[in-house]
Design a protein around this motif. Structure first.
Motif, PDB file in Angstrom:
ATOM      1  N   LEU A  58       0.822  -1.204   0.000  1.00 36.11           N
ATOM      2  CA  LEU A  58       0.000   0.000   0.000  1.00 36.11           C
ATOM      3  C   LEU A  58       0.859   1.258   0.000  1.00 36.11           C
ATOM      4  CD1 LEU A  58      -2.716   1.441   0.205  1.00 36.11           C
ATOM      5  CD2 LEU A  58      -2.659   1.087   2.693  1.00 36.11           C
ATOM      6  N   LEU A  59       1.909   1.270   0.804  1.00 30.85           N
ATOM      7  CA  LEU A  59       2.793   2.437   0.855  1.00 30.85           C
ATOM      8  C   LEU A  59       3.507   2.640  -0.478  1.00 30.85           C
ATOM      9  CD1 LEU A  59       4.310   2.038   4.445  1.00 30.85           C
ATOM     10  CD2 LEU A  59       2.575   3.669   3.678  1.00 30.85           C
ATOM     11  N   ALA A  60       3.810   1.544  -1.169  1.00 32.55           N
ATOM     12  CA  ALA A  60       4.423   1.657  -2.494  1.00 32.55           C
ATOM     13  C   ALA A  60       3.446   2.297  -3.479  1.00 32.55           C
ATOM     14  CB  ALA A  60       4.853   0.276  -2.994  1.00 32.55           C
ATOM     15  N   LEU A  61       2.173   1.926  -3.379  1.00 28.40           N
ATOM     16  CA  LEU A  61       1.152   2.529  -4.243  1.00 28.40           C
ATOM     17  C   LEU A  61       0.997   4.019  -3.950  1.00 28.40           C
ATOM     18  CD1 LEU A  61      -1.612  -0.251  -4.220  1.00 28.40           C
ATOM     19  CD2 LEU A  61       0.101   0.212  -5.982  1.00 28.40           C
ATOM     20  N   VAL A  62       1.131   4.381  -2.679  1.00 27.73           N
ATOM     21  CA  VAL A  62       1.079   5.804  -2.309  1.00 27.73           C
ATOM     22  C   VAL A  62       2.280   6.533  -2.894  1.00 27.73           C
ATOM     23  CG1 VAL A  62       1.164   7.441  -0.382  1.00 27.73           C
ATOM     24  CG2 VAL A  62      -0.234   5.377  -0.194  1.00 27.73           C
ATOM     25  N   ALA A  63       3.464   5.927  -2.772  1.00 24.29           N
ATOM     26  CA  ALA A  63       4.690   6.550  -3.268  1.00 24.29           C
ATOM     27  C   ALA A  63       4.644   6.771  -4.782  1.00 24.29           C
ATOM     28  CB  ALA A  63       5.902   5.696  -2.902  1.00 24.29           C
ATOM     29  N   TYR A  64       3.993   5.851  -5.502  1.00 23.07           N
ATOM     30  CA  TYR A  64       3.910   5.964  -6.959  1.00 23.07           C
ATOM     31  C   TYR A  64       2.668   6.726  -7.415  1.00 23.07           C
ATOM     32  CZ  TYR A  64       7.853   2.839  -7.797  1.00 23.07           C
ATOM     33  OH  TYR A  64       9.117   2.292  -7.859  1.00 23.07           O
ATOM     34  N   GLY A  65       1.920   7.263  -6.463  1.00 23.03           N
ATOM     35  CA  GLY A  65       0.776   8.085  -6.812  1.00 23.03           C
ATOM     36  C   GLY A  65      -0.465   7.327  -7.223  1.00 23.03           C
ATOM     37  N   GLU A  66      -0.484   6.005  -6.988  1.00 24.33           N
ATOM     38  CA  GLU A  66      -1.644   5.199  -7.355  1.00 24.33           C
ATOM     39  C   GLU A  66      -2.769   5.327  -6.318  1.00 24.33           C
ATOM     40  OE1 GLU A  66      -2.045   3.525 -10.134  1.00 24.33           O
ATOM     41  OE2 GLU A  66      -0.048   4.023 -10.900  1.00 24.33           O
ATOM     42  N   VAL A  67      -2.389   5.597  -5.069  1.00 32.01           N
ATOM     43  CA  VAL A  67      -3.349   5.810  -3.983  1.00 32.01           C
ATOM     44  C   VAL A  67      -3.001   7.122  -3.303  1.00 32.01           C
ATOM     45  CG1 VAL A  67      -4.253   4.941  -1.786  1.00 32.01           C
ATOM     46  CG2 VAL A  67      -3.695   3.330  -3.618  1.00 32.01           C
TER      47      VAL A  67
END
Length: 248
Positions: free
Chosen positions: A57-66
């Motif tokens: 989830l944090l990776a998705l946040v970092a890549y702007g997906e979430v």
């Protein structure tokens, strides 16, 4: 529901958690009780179990997906935020008073011990276990479970399925994830998840529920440690008494 592929992936990862708990719960308990697995090892495995989907989830946040804002990670500084912090502070004071009182009250210890029978196998019995339970497992649970069950399942899903549905789903999955505490505590934990979800919705801040969740778990660890220490004191006193009586 019009979820992005990454959101479906995240949802599948979260749903896998209670499914894994249904399969693994008794195995961990039996391993700890039989002595084939230490409590510290069980704590470490639980931490890994929580951090794997959280890091995704944090990776998705970092890549702007979430969006971090959607997850409730942006501190907005409005009245609801500060009221939430005040509530957490009041709970912390109560827990401190309660733990102090418990250590001095044998009758209260008995009441707590009876209430904890279903999950006393996982509570810390020594200082090393206490350190791992509080600084490791409790903090991890506060961060990871709130990001997943409140931040994602409510913050993100509510935009597609509505607040009420996302609140119910998150609480249900959260409760089942705690099957290792017994089915009675699945219901109790589900209710706690519901309360945390409502607090998240009202305060619009994940930081409030992260801190509150971690406090509850840290308090539970200290209570378990106190109960185990008082049990040891009772056993030692009983042994000393018998030895004294047996002497000529």
């Amino acid at each position: 529901m019009i979820f992005q592929a990454t959101e479906w992936l995240m949802l599948a990862s979260i749903i896998a958690m209670p499914l894994y708990s249904l399969w693994e719960a008794d195995r961990v308990k039996n391993a700890v009780l039989s002595g084939t697995k230490t409590r510290v090892r069980a704590y470490q495995e639980a931490m890994l179990f929580m951090w794997l989907p959280t890091l995704l989830l944090l990776a998705l946040v970092a890549y702007g997906e979430v969006s971090a804002t959607t997850l409730g990670l942006k501190w907005q500084g409005h009245l609801a935020n500060w009221l939430g912090i005040g509530f957490v502070g009041a709970i912390a004071i109560y827990f401190l008073y309660s733990a102090t009182s418990l250590s001095k009250n044998a009758e209260l210890c008995d009441q707590y011990r009876q209430a904890a029978q279903s999950h006393d196998w996982m509570l810390p019995t020594n200082k090393r276990e206490l350190q791992w339970f509080t600084a490791g497992l409790s903090i991890s649970a506060g961060v990871c479970e709130e990001l997943l069950f409140r931040g994602f399942l409510i913050g993100v899903m509510s935009h597609e399925v509505g607040v009420s549905a996302s609140l119910v789903v998150s609480s249900l999955l959260f409760g089942i994830c705690h099957l290792y505490q017994g089915w009675t505590n699945v219901l109790r934990t589900g209710v706690i998840g519901l309360v945390l979800g409502v607090i998240f919705i009202l305060t619009e801040s994940l930081w409030v529920v992260i801190t509150l969740h971690a406090l509850v778990d840290v308090y539970g660890g200290f209570v378990g440690y106190i109960l185990n220490q008082t049990s040891k004191d009772i056993v030692n006193t009983s042994i000393d008494s018998k030895l004294t009586k047996s002497r000529p």
